[in-house]
Design a protein around this motif. Sequence first.
Motif, PDB file in Angstrom:
ATOM      1  N   ASN A 191     -21.910 -71.685  13.065  1.00 19.93           N
ATOM      2  CA  ASN A 191     -22.311 -70.221  12.158  1.00 19.93           C
ATOM      3  C   ASN A 191     -23.590 -70.078  11.089  1.00 19.93           C
ATOM      4  O   ASN A 191     -23.606 -69.366  10.473  1.00 19.93           O
ATOM      5  CB  ASN A 191     -20.958 -69.825  12.106  1.00 19.93           C
ATOM      6  CG  ASN A 191     -20.069 -71.380  11.132  1.00 19.93           C
ATOM      7  OD1 ASN A 191     -21.053 -71.782   9.707  1.00 19.93           O
ATOM      8  ND2 ASN A 191     -19.252 -70.580  10.022  1.00 19.93           N
ATOM      9  N   LYS A 248     -25.941 -67.962  12.157  1.00 22.61           N
ATOM     10  CA  LYS A 248     -25.282 -66.076  11.573  1.00 22.61           C
ATOM     11  C   LYS A 248     -24.756 -66.127  10.597  1.00 22.61           C
ATOM     12  O   LYS A 248     -25.272 -64.458  10.263  1.00 22.61           O
ATOM     13  CB  LYS A 248     -24.260 -66.632  12.223  1.00 22.61           C
ATOM     14  CG  LYS A 248     -23.560 -66.208  13.787  1.00 22.61           C
ATOM     15  CD  LYS A 248     -22.406 -65.292  14.378  1.00 22.61           C
ATOM     16  CE  LYS A 248     -21.267 -66.380  14.202  1.00 22.61           C
ATOM     17  NZ  LYS A 248     -20.059 -66.386  15.107  1.00 22.61           N
ATOM     18  N   GLU A 294     -20.013 -59.899  13.918  1.00 28.30           N
ATOM     19  CA  GLU A 294     -19.447 -60.860  14.647  1.00 28.30           C
ATOM     20  C   GLU A 294     -18.416 -61.817  15.193  1.00 28.30           C
ATOM     21  O   GLU A 294     -17.798 -61.612  16.076  1.00 28.30           O
ATOM     22  CB  GLU A 294     -19.448 -62.069  13.893  1.00 28.30           C
ATOM     23  CG  GLU A 294     -21.194 -61.570  13.302  1.00 28.30           C
ATOM     24  CD  GLU A 294     -22.479 -62.270  14.718  1.00 28.30           C
ATOM     25  OE1 GLU A 294     -22.512 -62.463  15.051  1.00 28.30           O
ATOM     26  OE2 GLU A 294     -23.934 -62.137  14.285  1.00 28.30           O
TER      27      GLU A 294
END
Lengths: 668, 156
Positions: free
Chosen positions: A84, A87, A368
């Motif tokens: 992650n 992101k 997300e």
Amino acid sequence: MKNNPIFLFTAAILAAISGCTAEPGPAEGIKTTYSCSKIINSPANAAKESILVRVSEAGAEINSALDELGAKSFCRAIPGNGENKEKLAKYGLDKWFIVSLPEGCDLDRAAKILSGHSNVSAVQFNTKFIRASDCRSWQYLPQIQTKSTDAGGNTFSDPFFKDQWHYINKGDRAVAPTAKEGADINIKDAWRLCAGDPAITVAIIDEAVQWNHPDLSGNMWTNTAEIPDNGIDDDGNGYIDDIYGINCVKGIGALSWDADGSSGHGTHVAGIVSAINGNNTGVCGIAGGTGNNDGVRLMSCQIFDGPDGGDAVSSARAFCYAADNHADIAQCSFGYSGGAFISDSGYNTASDGYYSIESCAMEYFMSEGGSGIVDGGLIIFAAGNEGYGMAAYPGAYKGCISVTSVASDGLPAYYTNYGPGCDIAAPGGEYYTGGQSNEKAAILSTMPTRPLPVYDESGSIIGTSATDYGYMQGTSMACPNISGIAALGLSYAKKIGKQYTRDEFLSMLLSATNGIDALLTGSKITLTGNSIGEMQLMPLRGKIGTGTIDAWKLLMNIEGTPVLTAIVGESQNLSLNEYFGGDSDRLTYTSVEISGPDMESMGLKAKPEIRYGKLHIEPTRTGSGKVTVKALVGGDSLDGTDAPSAIGVTRTISVIARNVRNNNGGWL
Amino acid sequence: MGKILKLVLIISVFMTLAGCTKGQEQVGIAGEWKLESINGVPAENMSVDEYGGLDIYISFSEDGKFETFQRVSGGEHYYRFSGTYVRIGQDVVSGIYSDGNSWAADYTVVRESDRLTMAGGDDTCVYVSASIPDIIRDSAIEVKSVQDCGSGFRFL
């Protein structure tokens, strides 16, 4: 318990328990302007032992400021692993750090020192939330089951289902003198079609859920990438042994539902969403399955740890963890005090465009999160319990659904917030409906299997929480009704192979309602101030949301578009209740679109338009077409500058033009 | 004499036969039917979505019961309505749903081999003889009452 004065007195004391306060502090909450523009909020209601800092770029150091402050530690607010990392960086979440402050540190001074450092781009006080319930719980006492009292006609075998009036309300006077038949979420028929799906996950952002409660354990989400209790972060996500979720307060994997000062709130909320159905045990959950291990999954994102936590950084961690683990829904029965923020721009913006950490994290979840049925995560908040004329933030923020509370009489509960930012209503319970004082009129759900001590302000124990099963009231309980129904909707969408954008799904959810405005006349008897009195209902008109949720209508919205019949040769105004909920004629409509061929098919000389809140249409021949209508819910404008922004709802309406119409939908 | 008798016999047989075909019997509607068109517009062209267009099946039983299976826009499932009907004269049918709602109109029926035309309330619907597929019967959602539909839900 009926009209017991000692009870009322005790209730008043308990309502003031720290962390569970029902007293708003709007004066303290109003944002102070700082001359230094890096400080994005005020220290009102902020944690004293920590403060949040956003650095200008990843890896930047601010040691001189930390030294001057005597900071105890400086760590990433949101752990980032390989998966992650990128992101998080996209949302700036890799640049937020939490500074642990020395004892007795002055928050304003700390903010000033930190913002003075050139590598600091924003400073945020770590504001604390309150749970959206008085945290009071009432013990459920099951009647001895005999054959004659066996509740026939139950969909499921769970013995305490009959006392969950919010599922099927029979207007039982034992619940409340003014209990109304049908004032429920209309789940019985919905369960014919679907009762949940284990591919759907709801993140319970709250006190920890008791993961081994007998009526919850089979529906808990589990992190299969972690080996339990080996002390190793097997999946490298920054949390060790996070099996059922994380303790966002401590930033560790181990949950604690019984930390001193807990109330069972998280366990109660979780049960409303997905207590196991059909296991001959306890209660039912809206999306709790059919008894075949097929309920939606519950992920516990613990943001309250006894008296600690419930702050901006804990909630930010919760949203990020939920997103990274593909939770579909973030169930949030908490918020700031009413009036702490009064507009989206007030809540959101900082100087130089740096948003607060938790609004970044909410954006992260909305974009997300999710398992693919919807193109992002859905955030459902409780509107708040201060009887305040605006939804509390963050729930009032754009893109989040904010839920108000109705009682067993189908009318707003005395404590519910209302007004701008409020989107939809659901049963949250009300002890005092009709002038009584009776826990049966609150919401029955799971409670921890051990009684937890309940404290007053001086720290003395004054009672214990309910055990195994109990009643609670609040927009905290209304909120998981919406989360559970949304989860049920996602389960059904999965079953029939449908996918949606966030906007589409939220539109269907917000229009799956029964009107309440027509009922808001005169008054009702309930608690007003500190005693029983008349609560006026007219001031709440148009302020409770689109109406009260109807689970069957949501499944029907997912199933397919309802159809309106227009009579050929007639100039008519068609009700949009089936598309925009029972109070559709009071919404603000912004556009009506139809294609050229569809106009041709029905021989329309002019485009359909909204008149008096209804669809005006004049077909001149037999045909059909689709009309796309947009409306605003929870406000008058998508602009969040001066008020909570409304949510835009879009529905595509199917119209058949013919010469006859039947009232019940039959063709003949 | 013989010739006249023969003529009378032939004429009376003829008149009897003519009497049989000239409206002593009611128009036969018993059986299963699928909507072909409404007011000249093919059903498959109405409210088309990914599942197809408007699809209506009706079943009339000999003992005065009827069922409809309807798929109207935007859904995979069919909805089953049911009720009873009576015949008025030779060619009028009047019905009532199990929830107490009458049909929107009484319908005048005309039968031509495998096609049934039902005209009422200014609508003319043509149905073609077709058995209702098992899969539709089995998966149909039962509409027992207005409660099931919500207020005015699936308003046709």
